[in-house]
Design an enzyme around this catalytic site. Sequence first.
Site, short mmCIF file in Angstrom:
data_model
loop_
_atom_site.label_atom_id
_atom_site.label_comp_id
_atom_site.label_asym_id
_atom_site.label_seq_id
_atom_site.Cartn_x
_atom_site.Cartn_y
_atom_site.Cartn_z
CG ASN A 10 -1.69 1.25 1.41
OD1 ASN A 10 -1.79 2.05 0.47
ND2 ASN A 10 -2.27 1.45 2.59
CE LYS A 12 -0.07 3.43 4.54
NZ LYS A 12 -0.07 3.56 5.99
CG HIS A 96 -5.89 2.33 4.83
ND1 HIS A 96 -5.45 3.31 5.69
CD2 HIS A 96 -4.93 1.38 4.79
CE1 HIS A 96 -4.25 2.95 6.14
NE2 HIS A 96 -3.91 1.79 5.61
CD GLU A 98 -2.92 5.85 6.35
OE1 GLU A 98 -2.80 5.86 5.11
OE2 GLU A 98 -2.09 5.29 7.10
CD GLU A 168 -3.78 -2.19 7.21
OE1 GLU A 168 -2.68 -2.46 6.75
OE2 GLU A 168 -4.42 -1.16 6.94
N GLY A 174 2.34 2.34 10.55
CA GLY A 174 3.37 3.36 10.38
C GLY A 174 4.09 3.74 11.66
CB SER A 214 4.86 -1.88 11.95
OG SER A 214 4.54 -0.51 12.16
P1 PGA Z 1 2.67 0.26 7.49
O1 PGA Z 1 1.22 0.57 6.84
O2 PGA Z 1 3.12 -1.06 6.95
O3 PGA Z 1 3.54 1.40 7.01
O4 PGA Z 1 2.49 0.23 8.96
C1 PGA Z 1 0.28 -0.45 6.68
C2 PGA Z 1 -0.99 0.09 6.06
O5 PGA Z 1 -1.40 1.21 6.38
O6 PGA Z 1 -1.62 -0.60 5.24
#
Ligand code: PGA
Length: 254
Positions: A10, A12, A96, A98, A168, A174, A214
Amino acid sequence: MTRIPFIAGNWKMNLTVNQAREFAKEVAGKIPAKEKVESAICAPATHLEALVSLTEAADLKIGAENCHFEQKGAFTGEISPLTLKDLGVKYVILGHSERRGYFFETDELINKKVHAAFANNLTPIVCCGETLEEYEAGKALDKIKSQIKEDIKGLKEEQAEKLIIAYEPIWAIGTGKSAGREDAQKMCKAVREIVKEMYGEKISQKVRIQYGGSVKPENIKEYMACEDVDGALVGGASLKPDSFIKLLEGGKLA
Ligand code: PGA
């Protein structure tokens, strides 16, 4: 039953189109066979056409990070699922955290998008997960149950069995603070139970459930060893070609 692992990046709002082209050229020839691991890069809408054309020969599929629930119309700035299909895009991330947090997406809206994705031959990667507060208050299960029940309702069986659901925990995205293996297994198993309640045992065994938050080449194997974890949705560690390939190598079937 053996479910083929599914690992998706992903991106982003990262990398330019030129950097995406470089990425695609670098991973060409290094993607493991789809019989061992299915893989995808989900990228910004602006990057999709270039990525699809550069990955056609590889077992690497391309996904979008969002789409609208209508095929077309007066929705300035939105992404049509029909256009994604037309471009050769295969997956779309929906719900997601976000999108939920910064763009106020509700479960009702996400459900409409899930239906629109299937109507356009796109496989949705539906995200769920709790905040740190909810986790600490012991409310993680309630949270994902209420999300999933709404997000994936009303599907036909042949659609439901193709679903990808990404668990998640928001506190792990992140942050470098990944969930423990036990938590990941417990929650992914719970996701499967919810699908079972909604669509029955057979479909729940087919649905693939990813852990996200992560995930890195260094820890992907411990997640993939969990019975109910069928893959990973990876942000930061999917941005560099060598790291992405290591994730696929770490997650593929033996
Ligand atoms: P990350 O993000 O691996 O950077 O923690 C995962 C995601 O948001 O899908």
